[in-house]
Design a protein around this motif. Sequence first.
Motif, short mmCIF file in Angstrom:
data_model
loop_
_atom_site.label_atom_id
_atom_site.label_comp_id
_atom_site.label_asym_id
_atom_site.label_seq_id
_atom_site.Cartn_x
_atom_site.Cartn_y
_atom_site.Cartn_z
N PRO A 45 7.03 49.10 45.31
CA PRO A 45 5.61 49.19 45.66
C PRO A 45 5.15 48.03 46.54
CG PRO A 45 5.84 48.41 43.41
CD PRO A 45 7.22 48.76 43.88
N ARG A 46 6.00 47.01 46.71
CA ARG A 46 5.61 45.89 47.57
C ARG A 46 5.77 46.23 49.04
NH1 ARG A 46 9.69 41.82 44.76
NH2 ARG A 46 10.91 43.73 45.07
N ARG A 47 6.49 47.30 49.32
CA ARG A 47 6.68 47.74 50.70
C ARG A 47 5.67 48.86 51.01
NH1 ARG A 47 13.30 48.21 51.31
NH2 ARG A 47 13.80 46.17 50.36
N PRO A 48 5.38 49.08 52.27
CA PRO A 48 4.42 50.14 52.64
C PRO A 48 4.87 51.51 52.13
CG PRO A 48 4.85 48.70 54.52
CD PRO A 48 5.84 48.29 53.45
N ASP A 49 3.97 52.23 51.51
CA ASP A 49 4.17 53.61 51.03
C ASP A 49 5.17 53.71 49.89
OD1 ASP A 49 3.29 56.24 51.13
OD2 ASP A 49 4.92 56.88 52.45
N ASN A 50 5.43 52.59 49.21
CA ASN A 50 6.24 52.62 47.99
C ASN A 50 7.54 53.41 48.19
OD1 ASN A 50 6.91 52.16 45.29
ND2 ASN A 50 5.73 53.93 44.56
N VAL A 91 0.00 61.38 38.83
CA VAL A 91 1.05 60.42 39.21
C VAL A 91 0.46 59.34 40.11
CG1 VAL A 91 3.20 60.15 40.50
CG2 VAL A 91 2.92 62.09 38.95
N ARG A 92 -0.35 59.75 41.06
CA ARG A 92 -0.94 58.79 42.01
C ARG A 92 -1.82 57.78 41.27
NH1 ARG A 92 -3.35 62.22 44.99
NH2 ARG A 92 -1.70 62.46 46.53
N ASP A 93 -2.61 58.27 40.30
CA ASP A 93 -3.49 57.37 39.54
C ASP A 93 -2.68 56.38 38.70
OD1 ASP A 93 -5.64 58.69 40.61
OD2 ASP A 93 -6.01 59.94 38.84
N ALA A 94 -1.58 56.84 38.11
CA ALA A 94 -0.75 55.97 37.29
C ALA A 94 -0.11 54.87 38.14
CB ALA A 94 0.33 56.78 36.57
N ILE A 95 0.38 55.25 39.32
CA ILE A 95 1.00 54.25 40.21
C ILE A 95 -0.05 53.24 40.67
CG2 ILE A 95 2.06 53.95 42.49
CD1 ILE A 95 3.56 56.56 42.00
N ALA A 96 -1.24 53.74 40.98
CA ALA A 96 -2.31 52.83 41.41
C ALA A 96 -2.71 51.88 40.29
CB ALA A 96 -3.52 53.64 41.87
N GLY A 97 -2.61 52.34 39.06
CA GLY A 97 -3.00 51.51 37.93
C GLY A 97 -1.85 50.74 37.31
N GLY A 98 -0.63 50.94 37.82
CA GLY A 98 0.53 50.23 37.29
C GLY A 98 0.87 50.62 35.86
N THR A 99 0.75 51.91 35.53
CA THR A 99 1.01 52.38 34.16
C THR A 99 2.11 53.45 34.15
OG1 THR A 99 -0.70 54.09 34.36
CG2 THR A 99 -1.37 51.95 33.46
N ASP A 100 2.64 53.68 32.96
CA ASP A 100 3.63 54.75 32.79
C ASP A 100 2.96 56.11 33.00
OD1 ASP A 100 5.27 52.70 32.09
OD2 ASP A 100 5.43 53.23 29.97
N VAL A 101 3.77 57.10 33.38
CA VAL A 101 3.27 58.46 33.49
C VAL A 101 4.42 59.44 33.25
CG1 VAL A 101 3.64 58.63 36.00
CG2 VAL A 101 1.91 60.07 34.88
N ASP A 127 8.71 38.01 35.28
CA ASP A 127 8.25 37.14 34.20
C ASP A 127 6.78 36.76 34.33
OD1 ASP A 127 10.79 37.25 33.30
OD2 ASP A 127 11.39 35.28 34.06
N HIS A 128 6.25 36.81 35.55
CA HIS A 128 4.86 36.41 35.78
C HIS A 128 3.92 37.61 35.77
CE1 HIS A 128 6.43 32.46 36.78
NE2 HIS A 128 7.25 33.02 37.68
N GLY A 129 4.45 38.79 35.39
CA GLY A 129 3.61 39.98 35.34
C GLY A 129 3.37 40.61 36.69
N GLU A 130 4.15 40.18 37.71
CA GLU A 130 3.98 40.74 39.05
C GLU A 130 4.82 42.01 39.18
OE1 GLU A 130 5.38 37.45 41.25
OE2 GLU A 130 3.45 36.41 41.30
N LEU A 131 4.22 43.05 39.67
CA LEU A 131 4.89 44.34 39.82
C LEU A 131 6.00 44.22 40.85
CD1 LEU A 131 4.90 47.35 39.02
CD2 LEU A 131 3.29 47.76 40.91
N GLN A 132 7.21 44.62 40.45
CA GLN A 132 8.38 44.53 41.33
C GLN A 132 8.87 45.90 41.79
OE1 GLN A 132 9.87 41.27 42.10
NE2 GLN A 132 7.78 40.90 41.35
N PHE A 133 9.01 46.83 40.82
CA PHE A 133 9.56 48.14 41.14
C PHE A 133 8.89 49.21 40.28
CE2 PHE A 133 13.01 45.04 41.72
CZ PHE A 133 13.31 45.24 43.06
#
Length: 382
Positions: A45-50, A91-101, A127-133
């Motif tokens: 998700p750190r890259r454009p368009d995930n 799915v889109r809302d879960a990804i935007a909110g960083g939650t499981d779906v 470890d810092h709570g930053e979204l990686q994948f």
Amino acid sequence: MDWKQTREPADAWHMTDDLHAEHGKGDPFAAAIRATRMSMIITDPRRPDNPIVFVNDAFLRLTGYERQEVMGRNCRFLQGPKTDKSMIDKVRDAIAGGTDVSVDLLNYRKDGSTFWNALYISPVSNDHGELQFYFASQLDVTDRKRSEHRITADKDRFEKAVKERTKELEAALEAQTTLLHEVDHRVKNNLQMISSLIVMQSRTMKDDGIRQSMTTMLERIEALSTVHRRLYQSKDVSKFDVSDFTRDLISDLLTASGRSEIKSKLELEPVIIPAEKATPVALMVNELVTNALKHAFKEKPDGTTAGSIGIKMSQPDGHFKIEVSDDGVGMADASGDASFGMRLIKSLARQLRADIEWQDAGPGTKVLISMPNEPQQQGNMS
């Protein structure tokens, strides 16, 4: 305590570092993803368009794509014209909110064929709570969905068939009820015609005994007319409220007798009997009450003829119980076969499989009748 047991849950993703293995082919976690038969991908998700940054062979076998056709693309390419838009939004809302779906999506393979995808997406943070994948697994559940659709279709067809059949039965029942009402109405009219003929004929009779017999027969026919009137007024012609009938009958008999000095005492619980039992029960009650009116209240020593007739009806134990009593002079031959009325009562009792007993009430007579009957149903007959 082992230090490994005290580490934070987030560190579980880095426990492979403790094995001093190279990331990639030597990483047990990566090796497990590659080897599993479950379709799996990882997006960044750190890259454009995930885009997809990892895909295992199971995913390629499921979708029919080559690896180079998948890498770097957003996984929406699996969607098509029949994919449920509401599930896509979920799915889109879960990804935007960083939650499981977890959803079931209709996806499309490279060759255009469809499959139902049980998709599960979970965010992976450092470890810092930053979204990686985002880690996503796919499972082909087409057979299950087909079974569900089949069950739903069968259920819909069954419910439709039941509704149609119910409608047919209701129409047939309405027609039958209308016909039965018409039959009862005609029978009632015919009984009234017979009553009129008996009245006309009795007026020509000079013999008092014959005239009295015809009058008694007229009373029996009028009792039958009351039965049919009650049936005609009822919504359910298959059942008969014997308590309501008895109220009508005792009122008619007392009025016809002209014996205003005789009172009625009624204790009538609501009792429903099948319509086919209505006529014999009605004749039996009519016969007992008529007999009491004619024979029980002769002139007493004090010169009066006043008295009372009591009728009780109940169903305490699955047996319909009738009690007809009077406080008159009593019956000299209560159990004998001297009169036609007595023989008729006993014949009706056999027809109804009823037990009948005459008792000396001191003063007067009490007749107890008990017959089997179905358990009472709640509801109004009228």
